[in-house]
Design an enzyme around this catalytic site. Sequence first.
Site, short mmCIF file in Angstrom:
data_model
loop_
_atom_site.label_atom_id
_atom_site.label_comp_id
_atom_site.label_asym_id
_atom_site.label_seq_id
_atom_site.Cartn_x
_atom_site.Cartn_y
_atom_site.Cartn_z
N GLN A 262 0.82 -1.20 0.00
CA GLN A 262 0.00 0.00 0.00
C GLN A 262 0.86 1.26 0.00
O GLN A 262 2.06 1.21 0.26
CB GLN A 262 -0.93 0.00 1.22
CG GLN A 262 -0.21 -0.23 2.54
CD GLN A 262 -1.08 -0.89 3.58
OE1 GLN A 262 -2.30 -0.75 3.59
NE2 GLN A 262 -0.47 -1.63 4.49
N GLU B 77 0.91 -8.74 11.30
CA GLU B 77 0.83 -7.57 10.43
C GLU B 77 1.22 -7.98 9.02
O GLU B 77 2.26 -8.61 8.82
CB GLU B 77 1.75 -6.46 10.95
CG GLU B 77 2.02 -5.32 9.99
CD GLU B 77 0.78 -4.54 9.63
OE1 GLU B 77 0.47 -4.47 8.41
OE2 GLU B 77 0.11 -4.00 10.53
N ASP C 269 -7.01 -4.59 14.65
CA ASP C 269 -6.68 -3.18 14.42
C ASP C 269 -6.46 -2.99 12.93
O ASP C 269 -5.34 -2.78 12.46
CB ASP C 269 -5.43 -2.82 15.23
CG ASP C 269 -5.04 -1.35 15.10
OD1 ASP C 269 -5.84 -0.57 14.55
OD2 ASP C 269 -3.94 -0.99 15.56
#
Length: 289
Positions: A33, A108, A158
Amino acid sequence: MSQKEIWSETLHANFGQYFSVDKVLYHDKTEHQDLIIFENATLGRIMALDGTVQTTERDEFIYHEMMAHVPLFAHGNAKRVLIIGGGDGGMLREVCRHQYLESITMVEIDAGVVEFCRQYLPNHNAGAYDDPRFNLIIDDGVNFVNTTDQKFDVIISDCTDPIGPGEGLFTSEFYQGCQRCLNEGGIFVAQNGVCFLQQDEAVTSHKKLSNYFADSGFYQAAIPTYYGGIMTFAWASQNPALRHVDLATLQQRFDNASFTCRYYNPAVHVGSFALPQYLLDALFTGCTI
């Protein structure tokens, strides 16, 4: 007087917010990203992914305290915590404040977020990456919860909004995977957007979570950075009582934890589960604003 550079958020098509940029600290594409970290005179350092603000130094404590402490104090005896996402380190910082925890795992998908947030947002993690209980895994969260043999007492998603790399963290496959790797009496919570502007996300999440958990709902917190102001967090467990822990019990647990917060307290905890009528109508009657 020189005109400052302006950075505009692109989350919504017909409205939005902008930020003046005092200094760009980092801007590049990671493996997954577009990542930018810049300084703003009012909000401090700001991190955005794919055109959407994720966190600011000024008000990140609200988001991270409410996502970490609400499930952990509601549980009361958690030993193992799983954080999905959270590469900026703020969630890890708050979870690590609970000294009774034995294991904290963070999954992550984007190693670049971890690397550059450690460098440019050091106050977010505040040294938590060095906690001996912590284990970082670079992997897709959906894959991890559906393949791991580990079990957890609290899972905190999250995540980003349900676009790009974060899209999978709003699917039935992910929710089912979280259900399978929660211990008995475990709690799942997740970022679920600003419900006034993103009601469809809340309605869809509620329907999907209801397929795997006996009790599902939402709680809220006011976070200025997120356009619309009132952030909604999904909540799911097999034990409905965990959503209704009384104030006296929460206060005792909070006192025993021996730390203070800037936003969270037991009274805020209890009140955060009181939802506005428009959200209740959307969830249970299908009437949306």
